[in-house]
Design a protein around this motif. Structure first.
Motif, PDB file in Angstrom:
ATOM      1  N   SER A   1       0.827  -1.204   0.000  1.00 43.28           N
ATOM      2  CA  SER A   1       0.000   0.000   0.000  1.00 43.28           C
ATOM      3  C   SER A   1       0.865   1.260   0.000  1.00 43.28           C
ATOM      4  O   SER A   1       0.571   2.241  -0.696  1.00 43.28           O
ATOM      5  N   SER A   2       1.953   1.244   0.787  1.00 43.28           N
ATOM      6  CA  SER A   2       2.859   2.397   0.817  1.00 43.28           C
ATOM      7  C   SER A   2       3.491   2.637  -0.549  1.00 43.28           C
ATOM      8  O   SER A   2       3.605   3.776  -1.010  1.00 43.28           O
ATOM      9  N   ARG A   3       3.888   1.541  -1.201  1.00 44.57           N
ATOM     10  CA  ARG A   3       4.494   1.685  -2.526  1.00 44.57           C
ATOM     11  C   ARG A   3       3.498   2.252  -3.529  1.00 44.57           C
ATOM     12  O   ARG A   3       3.834   3.133  -4.331  1.00 44.57           O
ATOM     13  N   ILE A   4       2.262   1.767  -3.485  1.00 47.07           N
ATOM     14  CA  ILE A   4       1.236   2.259  -4.411  1.00 47.07           C
ATOM     15  C   ILE A   4       0.966   3.748  -4.178  1.00 47.07           C
ATOM     16  O   ILE A   4       0.828   4.539  -5.121  1.00 47.07           O
ATOM     17  N   MET A   5       0.907   4.173  -2.911  1.00 50.45           N
ATOM     18  CA  MET A   5       0.662   5.579  -2.605  1.00 50.45           C
ATOM     19  C   MET A   5       1.809   6.460  -3.096  1.00 50.45           C
ATOM     20  O   MET A   5       1.583   7.563  -3.624  1.00 50.45           O
ATOM     21  N   ARG A   6       3.051   5.990  -2.958  1.00 55.62           N
ATOM     22  CA  ARG A   6       4.184   6.771  -3.456  1.00 55.62           C
ATOM     23  C   ARG A   6       4.137   6.910  -4.969  1.00 55.62           C
ATOM     24  O   ARG A   6       4.406   7.977  -5.525  1.00 55.62           O
ATOM     25  N   GLU A   7       3.786   5.828  -5.646  1.00 54.29           N
ATOM     26  CA  GLU A   7       3.702   5.894  -7.102  1.00 54.29           C
ATOM     27  C   GLU A   7       2.590   6.836  -7.552  1.00 54.29           C
ATOM     28  O   GLU A   7       2.758   7.611  -8.503  1.00 54.29           O
ATOM     29  N   GLU A   8       1.443   6.796  -6.870  1.00 48.83           N
ATOM     30  CA  GLU A   8       0.336   7.683  -7.222  1.00 48.83           C
ATOM     31  C   GLU A   8       0.718   9.145  -6.964  1.00 48.83           C
ATOM     32  O   GLU A   8       0.387  10.035  -7.749  1.00 48.83           O
ATOM     33  N   ALA A   9       1.413   9.387  -5.854  1.00 47.15           N
ATOM     34  CA  ALA A   9       1.837  10.760  -5.548  1.00 47.15           C
ATOM     35  C   ALA A   9       2.805  11.271  -6.609  1.00 47.15           C
ATOM     36  O   ALA A   9       2.732  12.437  -7.024  1.00 47.15           O
ATOM     37  N   GLN A  10       3.716  10.416  -7.057  1.00 49.92           N
ATOM     38  CA  GLN A  10       4.667  10.827  -8.088  1.00 49.92           C
ATOM     39  C   GLN A  10       3.958  11.125  -9.399  1.00 49.92           C
ATOM     40  O   GLN A  10       4.251  12.117 -10.078  1.00 49.92           O
ATOM     41  N   ARG A  11       2.990  10.266  -9.769  1.00 48.38           N
ATOM     42  CA  ARG A  11       2.241  10.505 -11.007  1.00 48.38           C
ATOM     43  C   ARG A  11       1.440  11.803 -10.913  1.00 48.38           C
ATOM     44  O   ARG A  11       1.344  12.555 -11.884  1.00 48.38           O
ATOM     45  N   LEU A  12       0.854  12.060  -9.740  1.00 56.56           N
ATOM     46  CA  LEU A  12       0.085  13.290  -9.556  1.00 56.56           C
ATOM     47  C   LEU A  12       0.989  14.516  -9.669  1.00 56.56           C
ATOM     48  O   LEU A  12       0.619  15.525 -10.277  1.00 56.56           O
ATOM     49  N   HIS A  13       2.183  14.423  -9.089  1.00 57.30           N
ATOM     50  CA  HIS A  13       3.125  15.548  -9.158  1.00 57.30           C
ATOM     51  C   HIS A  13       3.516  15.834 -10.602  1.00 57.30           C
ATOM     52  O   HIS A  13       3.571  16.989 -11.038  1.00 57.30           O
ATOM     53  N   VAL A  14       3.794  14.779 -11.374  1.00 56.36           N
ATOM     54  CA  VAL A  14       4.156  14.958 -12.779  1.00 56.36           C
ATOM     55  C   VAL A  14       2.996  15.573 -13.562  1.00 56.36           C
ATOM     56  O   VAL A  14       3.188  16.455 -14.398  1.00 56.36           O
ATOM     57  N   ALA A  15       1.767  15.117 -13.271  1.00 58.72           N
ATOM     58  CA  ALA A  15       0.603  15.650 -13.974  1.00 58.72           C
ATOM     59  C   ALA A  15       0.388  17.125 -13.666  1.00 58.72           C
ATOM     60  O   ALA A  15       0.068  17.930 -14.546  1.00 58.72           O
ATOM     61  N   ILE A  16       0.582  17.517 -12.403  1.00 60.99           N
ATOM     62  CA  ILE A  16       0.413  18.926 -12.027  1.00 60.99           C
ATOM     63  C   ILE A  16       1.448  19.801 -12.718  1.00 60.99           C
ATOM     64  O   ILE A  16       1.143  20.880 -13.237  1.00 60.99           O
ATOM     65  N   ASP A  17       2.707  19.339 -12.754  1.00 62.88           N
ATOM     66  CA  ASP A  17       3.752  20.099 -13.436  1.00 62.88           C
ATOM     67  C   ASP A  17       3.454  20.237 -14.927  1.00 62.88           C
ATOM     68  O   ASP A  17       3.686  21.293 -15.534  1.00 62.88           O
ATOM     69  N   ALA A  18       2.926  19.176 -15.514  1.00 62.35           N
ATOM     70  CA  ALA A  18       2.583  19.233 -16.935  1.00 62.35           C
ATOM     71  C   ALA A  18       1.449  20.224 -17.190  1.00 62.35           C
ATOM     72  O   ALA A  18       1.481  20.985 -18.164  1.00 62.35           O
ATOM     73  N   LEU A  19       0.433  20.219 -16.319  1.00 56.93           N
ATOM     74  CA  LEU A  19      -0.667  21.167 -16.462  1.00 56.93           C
ATOM     75  C   LEU A  19      -0.187  22.601 -16.297  1.00 56.93           C
ATOM     76  O   LEU A  19      -0.615  23.505 -17.026  1.00 56.93           O
ATOM     77  N   ARG A  20       0.698  22.817 -15.325  1.00 50.38           N
ATOM     78  CA  ARG A  20       1.224  24.165 -15.111  1.00 50.38           C
ATOM     79  C   ARG A  20       1.993  24.655 -16.342  1.00 50.38           C
ATOM     80  O   ARG A  20       1.838  25.790 -16.786  1.00 50.38           O
ATOM     81  N   GLN A  21       2.843  23.778 -16.902  1.00 56.64           N
ATOM     82  CA  GLN A  21       3.611  24.167 -18.079  1.00 56.64           C
ATOM     83  C   GLN A  21       2.697  24.423 -19.273  1.00 56.64           C
ATOM     84  O   GLN A  21       2.916  25.350 -20.055  1.00 56.64           O
ATOM     85  N   THR A  22       1.667  23.590 -19.413  1.00 57.80           N
ATOM     86  CA  THR A  22       0.708  23.787 -20.499  1.00 57.80           C
ATOM     87  C   THR A  22      -0.011  25.118 -20.360  1.00 57.80           C
ATOM     88  O   THR A  22      -0.231  25.836 -21.341  1.00 57.80           O
ATOM     89  N   TYR A  23      -0.365  25.465 -19.108  1.00 59.40           N
ATOM     90  CA  TYR A  23      -1.043  26.740 -18.866  1.00 59.40           C
ATOM     91  C   TYR A  23      -0.155  27.920 -19.235  1.00 59.40           C
ATOM     92  O   TYR A  23      -0.587  28.874 -19.897  1.00 59.40           O
ATOM     93  N   VAL A  24       1.124  27.866 -18.829  1.00 59.93           N
ATOM     94  CA  VAL A  24       2.059  28.958 -19.146  1.00 59.93           C
ATOM     95  C   VAL A  24       2.254  29.066 -20.653  1.00 59.93           C
ATOM     96  O   VAL A  24       2.238  30.164 -21.217  1.00 59.93           O
ATOM     97  N   ASN A  25       2.425  27.923 -21.338  1.00 63.73           N
ATOM     98  CA  ASN A  25       2.615  27.954 -22.788  1.00 63.73           C
ATOM     99  C   ASN A  25       1.390  28.497 -23.497  1.00 63.73           C
ATOM    100  O   ASN A  25       1.504  29.221 -24.493  1.00 63.73           O
ATOM    101  N   ASP A  26       0.206  28.164 -22.972  1.00 65.18           N
ATOM    102  CA  ASP A  26      -1.021  28.657 -23.592  1.00 65.18           C
ATOM    103  C   ASP A  26      -1.141  30.170 -23.450  1.00 65.18           C
ATOM    104  O   ASP A  26      -1.543  30.864 -24.382  1.00 65.18           O
TER     105      ASP A  26
END
Length: 307
Positions: A56-81
């Motif tokens: 469960s701890s491993r799954i939560m870490r992986e989900e947190a990492q994926r969420l962090h990457v998604a947020i950074d991607a959205l932020r960069q997309t917003y700035v580029n737009d």
């Protein structure tokens, strides 16, 4: 299966084999049936509980990492737009508003709008720019400039002008800005602020999007009195990582932006020193809410002005 589950399974098998050997060939005949089951299966259950917890701890870490990457991607997309929407024929909002003011001022106050001399402030730690010499500047008898006859700019009008008008119908904001443009020192800060706000907008950085952590009035007073370091670090209340990164990159690569930023920081510092002597705590808090002060927080943190 993960490594933790494999280890748990292996330990469970070893424990069961060891328990079977012990109870089949051991000498203890007095243990009851319930005690035997407890001794055999409880450790096995604990092994698997630990394995599931690790999974469960491993799954939560992986989900947190994926969420962090998604947020950074959205932020960069917003700035580029935001950057892609800008065109060469579309001026930033602040620049358009100031152009309207300049056109109105040229009709009746051309001389005042173009007067660019500066007044030295005794308490200012910075050296004022040399006054611009011009033969067509208006003056009264005995060499008195017209600007010297105007009433001094009030603190409220200065602070309101540094926030710039909110809309085209903001009569109070335009009135304060006109008064500030007639004052030599205030006009220099307004123009420097306009320059950096316009340049920042080219990277999609707008002060209306900033939500800084506001410092207490006494922190502003310490900075005005020359303190630097940890005691005034709260002035760098801008926490937006994208804005900080973009501004820092622009400072390194764009000479024009870097010169405009340093000139703006000097003008703001000089004005703050002069204002702090008479300003109330309410005045300083109102100043901190302006677009100009937010630009000062952002650029000051990037350049290390609060260190």
């Amino acid at each position: 299966m993960s490594a933790a589950e494999i280890v748990a399974g292996g330990l469970g098998v070893l424990w069961l084999l060891g328990s079977a050997v012990y109870f089949l060939f051991g000498t203890d005949e007095s243990a009851g049936f319930a005690t035997t089951l407890f001794v055999i299966f409880l450790p096995v259950a604990l092994f698997w509980v630990a394995a599931f917890a690790a999974r469960s701890s491993r799954i939560m870490r992986e989900e947190a990492q994926r969420l962090h990457v998604a947020i950074d991607a959205l932020r960069q997309t917003y700035v580029n737009d935001r950057q892609s929407r800008q065109t060469e024929n579309l001026q930033p909002t602040v620049e358009k508003k100031l152009d309207e003011i300049a056109r109105a001022a040229r009709k009746t106050e051309t001389a005042l709008a173009t007067f660019t001399t500066s007044r030295n402030t005794p308490r200012a730690p910075l050296v004022a720019q040399p006054p611009a010499q011009s033969d067509d500047q208006p003056s009264l008898a005995l060499g008195t400039n017209v600007e010297d006859t105007l009433p001094p700019l009030s603190r409220a009008d200065l602070i309101r002008a540094l926030n710039f008008p909110d809309t085209e119908q903001d009569e109070v904001g335009f009135s304060a800005l006109r008064k500030a443009l007639r004052d030599r020192n205030a006009r220099q800060l307004v123009q420097a602020s306009q320059d950096v706000l316009t340049l920042l907008s080219q990277d999609g950085i707008y002060m209306d999007d900033m939500r800084p952590d506001l410092a207490r009035p006494e922190v502003w007073r310490r900075f005005a009195n020359g303190e630097r370091g940890r005691s005034v670090a709260a002035l760098g209340g801008i926490r937006d990582r994208s804005s900080l990164a973009l501004t820092a990159g622009r400072m390194r690569e764009d000479t024009i932006f870097r010169d405009a930023a340093h000139h703006f920081l000097r003008r703001f510092d000089k004005t703050l020193v002069a204002l702090e002597a008479e300003a109330t705590d309410e005045d300083l808090m109102a100043l901190a809410e302006t677009r100009t002060a937010r630009a000062f927080m952002l650029l000051g943190r990037v350049t290390g002005a609060f260190d």
